[in-house]
Design a protein around this motif. Structure first.
Motif, PDB file in Angstrom:
ATOM      1  N   SER A 184      31.395  33.081  39.425  1.00 12.97           N
ATOM      2  CA  SER A 184      32.583  33.464  38.677  1.00 12.97           C
ATOM      3  C   SER A 184      32.213  33.493  37.196  1.00 12.97           C
ATOM      4  N   LEU A 226      37.898  41.113  49.099  1.00 18.01           N
ATOM      5  CA  LEU A 226      36.680  41.638  49.719  1.00 18.01           C
ATOM      6  C   LEU A 226      36.651  41.374  51.220  1.00 18.01           C
ATOM      7  N   THR A 248      33.160  42.433  41.103  1.00 15.63           N
ATOM      8  CA  THR A 248      34.566  42.752  41.352  1.00 15.63           C
ATOM      9  C   THR A 248      35.468  41.872  40.499  1.00 15.63           C
ATOM     10  N   PRO A 265      37.870  39.164  43.938  1.00 12.65           N
ATOM     11  CA  PRO A 265      37.025  38.632  45.018  1.00 12.65           C
ATOM     12  C   PRO A 265      37.787  38.284  46.288  1.00 12.65           C
ATOM     13  N   LEU A 305      31.084  39.628  52.402  1.00 12.97           N
ATOM     14  CA  LEU A 305      30.845  38.289  51.856  1.00 12.97           C
ATOM     15  C   LEU A 305      29.730  37.566  52.613  1.00 12.97           C
ATOM     16  N   SER A 363      28.028  33.622  45.312  1.00 12.83           N
ATOM     17  CA  SER A 363      29.004  34.240  44.408  1.00 12.83           C
ATOM     18  C   SER A 363      29.081  33.412  43.132  1.00 12.83           C
ATOM     19  N   ASP A 392      34.820  46.268  45.289  1.00  5.88           N
ATOM     20  CA  ASP A 392      36.075  46.149  46.047  1.00  5.88           C
ATOM     21  C   ASP A 392      36.729  47.502  46.288  1.00  5.88           C
TER      22      ASP A 392
END
Length: 192
Positions: free
Chosen positions: A98, A85, A79, A82, A90, A96, A37
């Protein structure tokens, strides 16, 4: 990303190109960008031209990875933000994940890997660091280690070894073991 950033105009893009070229030569390869980021925040009119250029270079290099059918380079970005971004990034990173904060057992494992001996000491620290990351645990460990060294400040043997030491392991045999009281001070816990 901080390794690729350079104060001279154009050098950051050149380093990024070299990084991707090297990854292609060494494939299969994984490129891991920590704190992505820092460069790939949402675009705005306030972006400096050098940051914009680096962002554009990164995106175009990521597009180029699919141009050859035999390419085996994977790009991973990490990052803490998120939501900030850029949407173009993306799209190029289609999956992605978490990663949550470590549980009590995970904190115990992290502390064990750091070298905190004794399950009671690890349990003491793990129970008082709920909501903390692995990086936070590392900082607690660093502070506790500092307390251990500070505790030996008056020890003549330690001080003479300190002058001759070339690395921390040279002092390990004359340091008191890292124990609960060092972590109490590091965590700011009174008289437990």
């Amino acid at each position: 990303m901080s390794t690729l950033e350079n104060k001279y105009y154009g050098e950051s893009s050149k380093l990024l190109r070299a990084c991707f070229d090297l990854a292609r030569k060494m494939q299969p390869c994984i490129l891991f960008f920590d704190e992505i980021d820092g460069v790939c925040r949402r675009r705005s009119e306030m972006d400096q031209s050098c940051v914009y250029g680096l962002k554009t270079e990164l995106l175009s290099r990521m597009d180029g990875l699919t141009s050859r059918p035999d390419d085996a380079v994977i790009v991973i970005g990490c990052t803490n933000c998120p939501s900030s971004l850029d949407s173009a990034l993306l799209r190029r990173l289609p999956r992605s994940f978490s990663i949550g904060l470590p549980s009590f057992e995970e904190r115990m494992d992290i502390l064990k890997k750091m070298g905190v001996s004794g399950p009671k000491t690890r349990s003491f620290v793990a129970s008082r660091t709920e909501g903390k990351t692995g990086s936070d645990l590392k900082e607690v460990f660093r502070r506790a280690s500092g307390e251990r060294v500070r505790e030996q400040n008056g020890d003549a043997r330690f001080l003479s070894r300190l002058e001759e030491a070339s690395c921390p392991s040279d002092l390990s045999d004359c340091l008191v073991p890292l124990c609960r009281r060092h972590f109490q001070i590091a965590l700011g816990v009174k008289g437990v």
